[in-house]
Design an enzyme around this catalytic site. Sequence first.
Site, PDB file in Angstrom:
ATOM      1  N   TYR A  47       0.849  -1.197   0.000  1.00  0.00           N
ATOM      2  CA  TYR A  47       0.000   0.000   0.000  1.00  0.00           C
ATOM      3  C   TYR A  47       0.879   1.239   0.000  1.00  0.00           C
ATOM      4  O   TYR A  47       1.814   1.335   0.788  1.00  0.00           O
ATOM      5  CB  TYR A  47      -0.898   0.028   1.248  1.00  0.00           C
ATOM      6  CG  TYR A  47      -2.323  -0.337   0.921  1.00  0.00           C
ATOM      7  CD1 TYR A  47      -3.045   0.408  -0.010  1.00  0.00           C
ATOM      8  CD2 TYR A  47      -2.959  -1.416   1.534  1.00  0.00           C
ATOM      9  CE1 TYR A  47      -4.353   0.081  -0.329  1.00  0.00           C
ATOM     10  CE2 TYR A  47      -4.261  -1.749   1.217  1.00  0.00           C
ATOM     11  CZ  TYR A  47      -4.959  -0.990   0.277  1.00  0.00           C
ATOM     12  OH  TYR A  47      -6.237  -1.314  -0.040  1.00  0.00           O
ATOM     13  N   GLU A  95      -0.424   4.856  -0.420  1.00  0.00           N
ATOM     14  CA  GLU A  95      -1.207   6.081  -0.598  1.00  0.00           C
ATOM     15  C   GLU A  95      -0.309   7.308  -0.505  1.00  0.00           C
ATOM     16  O   GLU A  95       0.564   7.384   0.377  1.00  0.00           O
ATOM     17  CB  GLU A  95      -2.297   6.202   0.489  1.00  0.00           C
ATOM     18  CG  GLU A  95      -3.462   5.261   0.293  1.00  0.00           C
ATOM     19  CD  GLU A  95      -3.314   4.019   1.124  1.00  0.00           C
ATOM     20  OE1 GLU A  95      -2.163   3.612   1.401  1.00  0.00           O
ATOM     21  OE2 GLU A  95      -4.359   3.464   1.504  1.00  0.00           O
ATOM     22  N   ASP A 136      -7.790  13.365 -24.699  1.00  0.00           N
ATOM     23  CA  ASP A 136      -7.650  11.972 -24.286  1.00  0.00           C
ATOM     24  C   ASP A 136      -6.917  11.262 -25.426  1.00  0.00           C
ATOM     25  O   ASP A 136      -7.483  11.059 -26.503  1.00  0.00           O
ATOM     26  CB  ASP A 136      -9.058  11.399 -24.062  1.00  0.00           C
ATOM     27  CG  ASP A 136      -9.054   9.922 -23.730  1.00  0.00           C
ATOM     28  OD1 ASP A 136      -8.016   9.263 -23.917  1.00  0.00           O
ATOM     29  OD2 ASP A 136     -10.118   9.423 -23.301  1.00  0.00           O
ATOM     30  N   THR A 159      -4.549   5.979 -21.589  1.00  0.00           N
ATOM     31  CA  THR A 159      -4.309   4.663 -21.015  1.00  0.00           C
ATOM     32  C   THR A 159      -2.877   4.298 -21.391  1.00  0.00           C
ATOM     33  O   THR A 159      -2.264   4.943 -22.247  1.00  0.00           O
ATOM     34  CB  THR A 159      -5.261   3.590 -21.587  1.00  0.00           C
ATOM     35  OG1 THR A 159      -5.202   3.629 -23.006  1.00  0.00           O
ATOM     36  CG2 THR A 159      -6.676   3.809 -21.116  1.00  0.00           C
ATOM     37  N   LYS A 183      -2.682   0.555 -24.737  1.00  0.00           N
ATOM     38  CA  LYS A 183      -3.102   0.417 -26.148  1.00  0.00           C
ATOM     39  C   LYS A 183      -1.853   0.500 -27.039  1.00  0.00           C
ATOM     40  O   LYS A 183      -0.973  -0.344 -26.895  1.00  0.00           O
ATOM     41  CB  LYS A 183      -4.146   1.489 -26.460  1.00  0.00           C
ATOM     42  CG  LYS A 183      -5.431   1.315 -25.623  1.00  0.00           C
ATOM     43  CD  LYS A 183      -6.517   2.273 -26.069  1.00  0.00           C
ATOM     44  CE  LYS A 183      -7.819   2.026 -25.350  1.00  0.00           C
ATOM     45  NZ  LYS A 183      -7.939   2.760 -24.070  1.00  0.00           N
ATOM     46  N   ARG A 188      -2.219  -2.658 -18.375  1.00  0.00           N
ATOM     47  CA  ARG A 188      -3.506  -1.947 -18.336  1.00  0.00           C
ATOM     48  C   ARG A 188      -3.403  -0.870 -17.252  1.00  0.00           C
ATOM     49  O   ARG A 188      -3.069  -1.161 -16.108  1.00  0.00           O
ATOM     50  CB  ARG A 188      -4.644  -2.897 -17.966  1.00  0.00           C
ATOM     51  CG  ARG A 188      -4.736  -4.133 -18.808  1.00  0.00           C
ATOM     52  CD  ARG A 188      -6.087  -4.774 -18.701  1.00  0.00           C
ATOM     53  NE  ARG A 188      -7.032  -4.001 -19.483  1.00  0.00           N
ATOM     54  CZ  ARG A 188      -7.121  -4.052 -20.818  1.00  0.00           C
ATOM     55  NH1 ARG A 188      -6.328  -4.824 -21.510  1.00  0.00           N
ATOM     56  NH2 ARG A 188      -7.992  -3.312 -21.455  1.00  0.00           N
TER      57      ARG A 188
END
Length: 411
Positions: free
Chosen positions: A51, A53, A196, A222, A225, A231
Amino acid sequence: MKKLKQQDKAVYQAIQNEKKRQQEGMELIASENYVSDAVLEALGSVFTNKYSEGYPGKRYYGGQDFTDVVEDLAIERAKKLFKAQHVNVQPHSGAPANMIAYSALLKPGDKVMGMDLSHGGHLTHGHPVTLSAQIYNFVGYKTNDQGKIDYDALEKMARKEKPKLMLAGFSAYSRRINYRRFTQIAKKVGAISMIDIAHIAGLIAGKALVNPVPYFDIVTTTTHKTLRGPRGGMIMCKKKYARAIDKSAFPGFQGGPHMNNIAAKAVAFGEALEPSFKKYAEQILKNSKVLEMELKKYNFKIVFGKTENHMVLVDVFGSKGVTGKELEVALDKVGITLNKNVIPDDPRSPFDPSGVRIGVPAVTTRGMKEKDIVKIVGWINEVTENINDDKVLKGIRKEVIGFCKGFPLHK
Ligand code: DSN
């Protein structure tokens, strides 16, 4: 995968089957690709246990010596690739990246101009079925009869609508965008400019397309692609928006970042900085042009007139009397995967639309070149002409499997 095989045969078998499907099939979904073994290793690493954060140097939990290393690497490499002033690599994917950007910049009810979905836009650019459309007031702009964005009409619309945000970018549009003109219009009407680039990020990183990052206030993407990473999502922005974007990503929208994913992003960005990535991006454009020309030879109608990126949108119902869904299903039977897609102002339903979208990034990664694309389009045409003839389809399936053997994927 020795451990997995021993422990969980069902999942192991599903993975093996998917591997075989990928090896024996032709992937033409414009948004898909194959990552390298190095990216896969980083994704499957122990960073998944952690973790983290916060951001490098400013985490909420201890034990961050090495998470900071990979997040800093991902950020620095992305900055270099895209000449970005500020980068946030934490968005889990493209849709969250867009929502993080909207909520950093807008108040509920604010107006956004985005590209209409049927004209090549994306669901998260304000389609009524999405949360973005419930919170913000989206108005859609369209392409003209020549398949292009009419910038005079866009300016007229922007002056009338007075949006707070003007959004460029697409998921099925095959033409280039005039970044200078788009951002000038946004400036004139006092709107924030956002783009985008999820579909074309790899083409930009590989310098096959002009880089829009210096022009726009905010850029979302993203990483899986054309960019050929794991991903995931990413936001780049001018320094002025850095704090708002970071706060919106965490704690505003997400919790702990997926550090295994961020490590894999760093690896993929490192690959994209290599000279071979430039060759790959150039080859995508070459393959895509052959795709367009060959489809035209067989009288398929190319929506938007032509391609200037990695994909084409084809009106198969208008040109061949076969629906997008019928062609998608028939091609699946021969191991050629693409997706049905709406065409501008499609009279048919999105579940059985007039078009299909075809893209070449994955087959290009696999090493396929112009002559291979000629072969693939030949098969697409044969399937279209023999859509209900299972014997013909079975014959093509065998040919596809044989052909794919020449382009091995992951060991
Ligand atoms: N699903 C991606 C695409 O295919 O374009 C984007 O959402």
